[in-house]
Design an enzyme around this catalytic site. Structure first.
Site, PDB file in Angstrom:
ATOM      1  N   GLY B  88     -22.231  51.749 -14.131  1.00  0.00           N
ATOM      2  CA  GLY B  88     -22.721  49.955 -13.614  1.00  0.00           C
ATOM      3  C   GLY B  88     -23.957  50.071 -12.668  1.00  0.00           C
ATOM      4  N   GLY B  90     -25.979  47.271 -10.046  1.00  0.00           N
ATOM      5  CA  GLY B  90     -26.248  46.100  -9.162  1.00  0.00           C
ATOM      6  C   GLY B  90     -26.943  45.889  -8.421  1.00  0.00           C
ATOM      7  N   GLY B  91     -27.232  44.742  -8.349  1.00  0.00           N
ATOM      8  CA  GLY B  91     -28.740  44.001  -8.132  1.00  0.00           C
ATOM      9  C   GLY B  91     -29.439  45.290  -7.283  1.00  0.00           C
ATOM     10  N   ASP B 205     -18.131  37.851  -4.356  1.00  0.00           N
ATOM     11  CA  ASP B 205     -17.988  38.221  -5.240  1.00  0.00           C
ATOM     12  C   ASP B 205     -17.031  38.580  -5.382  1.00  0.00           C
ATOM     13  OD1 ASP B 205     -19.280  37.700  -8.152  1.00  0.00           O
ATOM     14  OD2 ASP B 205     -20.231  40.040  -7.539  1.00  0.00           O
TER      15      ASP B 205
END
Lengths: 191, 973
Positions: B88, B90-91, B205
């Site tokens: 995945g 992320g930012g 989050d």
């Protein structure tokens, strides 16, 4: 299109006269319109697509402000708002790409001239990082941040930016120079 | 972050240094920064970046598929690990599944890596902070930090325990867990979050996707990517505006979208969303739209349904949730953080109490909460209630009673008006556009508009004293009117309804402006309302009604500008009013000179306003419009003078017309230069250039005109080619070919002219095929045939000319055959017959010409003989009587009668019939009257065109009309 052209025009006017509330009402409409225009390109996967903010912004303007020749006005204000909306669209999209967590499409920016020495010749910069840097710049020097937003996200020329911000083109060019150097320092790899 | 002064100093020095070469830079910095080495370092750093930043941000952002980029690292080695695949993103980086394959058994881990190109100081700082947080935390329900370091290419990374699991909500559904099992899992998540909070970390989050449950059934909280250290002062991260803060909308708390302080209560809220999801399978809030503002609105305003009332639950589940669990969940989801559980531990304990059947804390005080909320919601009504009590306590005198009535009325009306405005706004904003694209939705939209009107009408009866509410009403009526039928924008096509709504707005505003406390804004709105009625009536083809209303708007705006001479918007409105009133005057046979002076006033206003904002496109466009109108009026004057008193007398008029058209062309070109992609401006330039070219030709330079026009044709060609399906563009191109043909013919290039006429005809016929009775396009086509036929006749090609004229007659027949006949049929038919009979008669075929000529004459005279005949009908009959062939059918005396009536109808103010009367007198042999009438007609033109004495007029009339073949003045379309 969210509102009739007359309303958009009125909101633009009100905003031009300093009514910040009008901007809040306006932004969603322009955002929607740009989003719809950008949507088909953004949604496609698998092949690269160039988003041309200038073309989008102008097309959106025609649709929102109407094509009636006597009706359009306050183009400068429109372009200003549109650039902001453009930034949001691209950043939202970049975030959506991240959130997808599966390596879906990501909005990037070509930095090929930045690091000439790099073997690939092209580095991808995440727009989210640019957005964050731009927000930091806004805290120090809002005008410079705005200029970058208009030029980069809005695709406006120096002259158009000057028109929007009511500055001389020379001032815009000068500020742009420094803003770009600063952002480069914030974002680009290396010391 | 440098402070403002420091930044300015940096900026000033950078701006100066960047212009210099390297040696001079050093000298400058030596001089200026001697005492401030850190400033010097800052500038040098900026200059270095500047040197490397060429091309940076110069290109627009690209959207590319990211597959290639994401795959690039698979297989790569990071320390002792080999990357297997991406898990995945992320930012700031990506998470990979990795294996440590130098050991006996394969140990799987997750590696989080900063992405190349992203390792800026800020990102790296945040990355380190996440690593630090994970190192601090040690909890069975939080992913463990195993290792960390820097990769060979210098990118920081850290290694985490790999959780091979599924998101917690999917896990619950897949295993069909019952409520108690779900709550037990939720309890473990709470424990993890509570652990983080005890270490002063807020996750920010929390969502199902960030809690994975492995095969062992243990939930693990991951991704502390946007987590934040709580500092003792709970400082808000003010540098990031709310819309740009990273968050997941479905789980985001009100304070996250509104930019409030982020505390542990933020995580409590997200846990509440998670609990809702786990117990109902739904989310507490529904987002109809994904616009940031709409999401924020929902999160801030909308109250969630209790879980037991969520959609899609069976009755058993509802019963299980109803009561205590409803209270627990709703308490976590309160808008105000202070109304939620004080800590995750409290939430967790309440869930535990529920599971063990103890009374839950959440129900305590929930009644009080509801009461407080009720009052908050109905503040207006409550205030009105308080008002009533106060007036009663003070004793009910007549005045306070009235005040009380007004206040009650206001309270009630305010709420209703808010409702109505909501309805109208959704009509205009949402439904209208959504429905507009659906076929057959017009009826629905009309129904919605009618409903809004019913509400408004009812409201209008109630609101009788409060001026500001009435003002709101008037504005809303205008809005509904726009929706119903404001021309030139998307509307329901209900022009009559629009007119009625505007009139209601007018009635209210008239009352307000006549009232005791008139407000300038009422008068401004009144002007707008009259203006809109005027444009609606113009569209409805009621020129005299349009004129009356436009005049009212004009007068109101004149009155407004006087006391506010510096109000630019008012002056703009006055200019716009002037132009539309001028247009209405011309189309309702009004005063030509007045129209001209109105156009000129608009021009002057716009020019004056442009002095301060020379590039304002609205003003420039307006100025071009004013010049265009003035150019057109002077051209008409010129045509009249040329036809009646000879071309020499027209020169001055044409020169003035040309000057205005040239000015319009210059302005249009400037607009296009400022905005090269604007299609509207391209049209404007093409139109203005076309007009200019025509006047250049009329002023005696046909060659120059041809050269000027050539790019216009090219422009229309490319517009049509760009959008072949666009009928309008094809139609424009057809007209452009014709206009070019006219110029070529004037230049003496008949072969080329014929080619362009024929091209124009071919395109027109093609576009007409889909819409054969379109009046306007038939008129254009008939006109082109007429021009081609006239030219062929002049070239002596009588047979071809005759065939061409017969085509016009055929077009007229086709229009006439429609049911109902197109109103344009008379003009088309008349044009064809007049030309055909002239041609036949001149070539010795008078007998053949007589029948159709006679029939046409009968038709025109029948129209003109009605007492209600229009100026146009009288004019047409008079002109035919003066110019038709065979000559035996002419009757100048009858023509005089019609022309006199036409002049009388216009109050002697319109130039067109006035000049025709001159001619009629002259040809009926009454030269004295003709001279007198000529003076009167000339008086309708600007004074600069006068200056002819009786003898001069006599001479000119003799020279122009005496030898007249009846050829020059065609029946005007």
């Amino acid at each position: 299109m969210a509102e009739s052209p007359g309303d958009v025009t009125r909101l633009l006017q009100a905003w031009g006269n300093g009514d910040q509330e009008a901007l809040n009402k306006l932004l969603p409409h322009i955002y929607d319109e740009l989003r719809r225009l950008a949507g088909s390109q953004l949604r496609r996967e698998g092949s690269p697509h160039t988003l041309q903010p200038t073309a989008l912004v102008h097309e959106a303007y025609l649709r929102l402000a109407g094509q009636d020749r006597t009706r359009w006005q306050n183009r400068a204000h429109f372009l200003g708002v549109a650039a902001q909306a453009m930034r949001r669209i691209l950043i939202d999209h970049a975030r959506a790409g991240h959130a997808a967590k599966r390596g879906g499409d990501v909005v990037k920016v070509a930095l090929d001239d930045v690091e000439a020495g790099q073997s690939s010749g092209e580095t991808d910069l995440d727009l989210v990082a640019l957005d964050a840097a731009l927000t930091r710049l806004a805290a120090i020097d809002p005008q410079k941040s705005r200029i970058v937003e208009l030029r980069f996200f809005g695709g406006l020329s120096v002259d158009e930016v000057a028109e929007v911000l009511n500055l001389s083109p020379r001032t815009v060019a000068r500020q742009w120079q420094m803003a770009r150097a600063w952002l480069y320092g914030e974002i680009a790899p290396g010391p | 972050m440098p402070d403002q002064d420091r930044w300015r100093a940096l900026e000033q020095l950078f701006d100066e240094a960047v212009e210099l070469d390297v040696a001079s830079r050093a000298a400058l910095l030596d001089r200026v920064c001697a005492a401030d080495p850190s400033l010097r370092a800052g500038v040098e750093r900026l200059l270095a970046w500047h040197g490397r930043a060429a091309g940076f941000l110069e290109r627009p952002p690209l959207a590319v598929a990211g597959e290639a980029a994401s795959g690039e690292r698979a297989g790569a080695r990071i320390g002792p690990y080999r990357l297997v695949r991406e898990l995945g993103r992320g930012g700031m980086g990506a998470v990979y599944l990795a294996e440590r394959d130098d050991e006996q058994y394969r140990h799987q881990v997750a590696i989080k890596l900063v992405k190349g190109g992203l390792d800026t100081e800020a990102i790296v700082r945040r990355f380190r902070s996440e690593r630090q947080m994970l190192a601090t935390l040690n909890h069975p329900n939080i992913t463990k930090l195993l290792d960390g370091g820097t990769s060979d290419d210098g990118l920081p990374y850290f290694v985490l325990e790999y959780v091979d699991g599924v998101p917690i909500d999917q896990y619950c559904e897949a295993g069909a867990l019952d409520v108690a099992q779900r709550l037990a899992l939720f309890g473990q998540v709470c424990a993890a979050v509570d652990h983080a909070h005890r270490h002063l970390i807020v996750h920010r989050d929390i969502k199902a996707g960030n809690i994975l449950v492995g095969a062992d059934g243990v939930p693990k909280l991951l991704d502390f990517g946007i987590a934040k250290w709580l500092d003792p002062e709970m400082r808000v991260d003010a540098t990031i505006p709310a819309p740009f803060r990273p968050m997941t909308p479905e789980y985001a708390s009100p304070e996250q979208v509104s930019g409030g302080a982020i505390t542990t209560a933020t995580d409590v809220y997200s846990l509440g969303v998670l609990l809702y999801r786990l117990t109902t399978g739904r989310l507490p809030l529904e987002f109809a739209s994904h616009q940031p503002h709409a999401i924020a609105n929902v999160i801030l305003e909308q109250d969630p349904r209790p879980p037991s009332e969520a959609e899609g639950l069976n009755e058993a589940r509802r019963r299980r949730l109803r009561g205590d669990l409803d209270s627990i969940v709703l308490k976590t989801l309160r808008k105000d953080p202070a109304d939620r559980y004080g800590s995750v531990e409290q939430l967790s304990q309440d869930v535990h109490r529920y599971l063990t059947g103890l009374p839950v804390l959440a129900r305590k005080g929930s009644l009080q909460y509801r009461v407080v909320k009720f009052v908050r919601r109905h503040k207006t009504a409550a205030a009105a209630g308080v008002g009533v009590l106060l007036t009663l306590a003070a004793g009910v005198s007549a005045t306070t009673w009235e005040a009380h009535v007004a206040q009650v009325e206001r309270g009630r009306a305010e709420r209703r008006l808010r409702d109505v405005r909501q309805i109208t706004n959704s009509l205009i904003v949402e439904f209208n556009d959504a429905l507009a694209t659906l076929p057959g939705s017009t009826a629905t939209r009309a129904l919605l508009a009618r409903r809004a009107l019913e509400y408004l009408d009812e409201l209008a009866k109630e609101v009788t004293t409060d001026a500001s509410l009435q003002r709101e009403l008037a504005v809303t009526y205008q809005k509904v009117g726009d929706l119903q039928g404001l021309p030139y924008q998307a509307n329901l096509g209900d022009t009559a309804g629009a007119r009625a709504s505007y009139q209601k707005s007018v009635a209210i505003l008239e009352r307000l402006s006549a009232g005791p406390s008139p407000d300038t804004s009422d008068t401004v709105a009144l002007g707008t309302a009259y203006q809109r009625i005027g444009s609606v009536l113009t569209r409805m083809n009621e020129p005299s009604g349009a004129l009356a209303n436009l005049r009212k708007a004009l007068q109101i705006r004149e009155r407004l500008v006087k006391p506010h001479p510096d109000d630019r918007e008012l002056r703009q409105q006055l200019a716009e009013s002037s132009v539309s009133t001028g247009d209405a005057l011309l189309s309702s046979q009004g005063d030509t000179l007045e129209a001209m002076s109105l156009y000129d006033r608009a021009r002057a206003i716009r020019q004056a306003l442009l002095a301060t904002t020379p590039d304002d496109p609205r003003l420039l466009n307006g100025l071009a419009e004013s010049h265009h109108r003035l150019g057109a009026i002077f051209e008409t004057f010129g045509d009249l003078l040329a036809d009646t008193l000879g071309p020499a007398n027209a020169t001055k008029s044409f020169r003035q017309s040309l000057a205005h058209h040239r000015e319009a062309m210059v302005i249009a070109t400037r607009l296009l230069t400022n905005d090269a992609n604007n299609m509207g401006f391209r049209r404007l330039v093409a139109d203005a250039t076309g007009e200019t070219a025509r006047l250049v030709a009329k002023s005696g330079s046909p060659g120059e005109a041809v050269d000027l026009y050539r790019p216009v044709l090219t422009s229309f060609e490319s517009l049509a080619a760009a959008d072949p399906a666009n009928q309008e563009a094809g139609f424009d191109l057809s007209v452009s070919h014709r206009d070019f043909g006219v110029l070529l013919e004037r230049h003496g290039d008949r072969a080329d002219a014929e080619r362009h006429y024929r091209q124009s005809i071919a395109i027109s016929e093609r576009t007409l095929a889909t819409d054969p009775t379109n009046g306007e396009r038939n008129l254009i086509l008939a006109g082109t045939y007429a021009m081609l036929g006239d030219m062929l006749a002049k070239s002596g090609n009588t047979a071809a000319a005759e065939a061409t004229y017969r085509k016009i007659v055929a077009l007229g027949d086709r229009l006439r055959a429609g049911s109902p006949p197109s109103p344009s049929w008379r003009i088309v038919y008349g044009t064809g017959v007049w030309r055909l009979t002239n041609l036949l008669d001149r070539h010795g075929r008078a007998a053949e010409a007589a029948v159709p000529a006679d029939a046409e004459m009968a038709l025109e005279r029948a129209s003109a003989d009605r007492t209600t005949a229009s100026v146009q009908e009288l004019f047409n009959a008079a002109q035919l009587l003066l110019t038709c062939r065979p000559v035996g059918l002419r009757d100048p005396r009858a023509a005089v009668a019609y022309a006199e009536r036409a002049v009388a109808l216009t109050g002697g103010k319109q130039a067109l019939p006035a000049f025709l009367l001159v001619r009629a007198y002259y040809e009926s042999g009454d030269v004295d009257k003709a001279v007198k009438a000529a003076h009167a007609a000339l008086a309708l033109l600007p004074t600069s065109f006068g200056g002819l004495d009786d003898a001069g007029i006599r001479r000119q009339l003799a020279a122009t009309l005496g030898s007249q073949e009846g050829h020059a003045s065609a029946v005007r379309r």
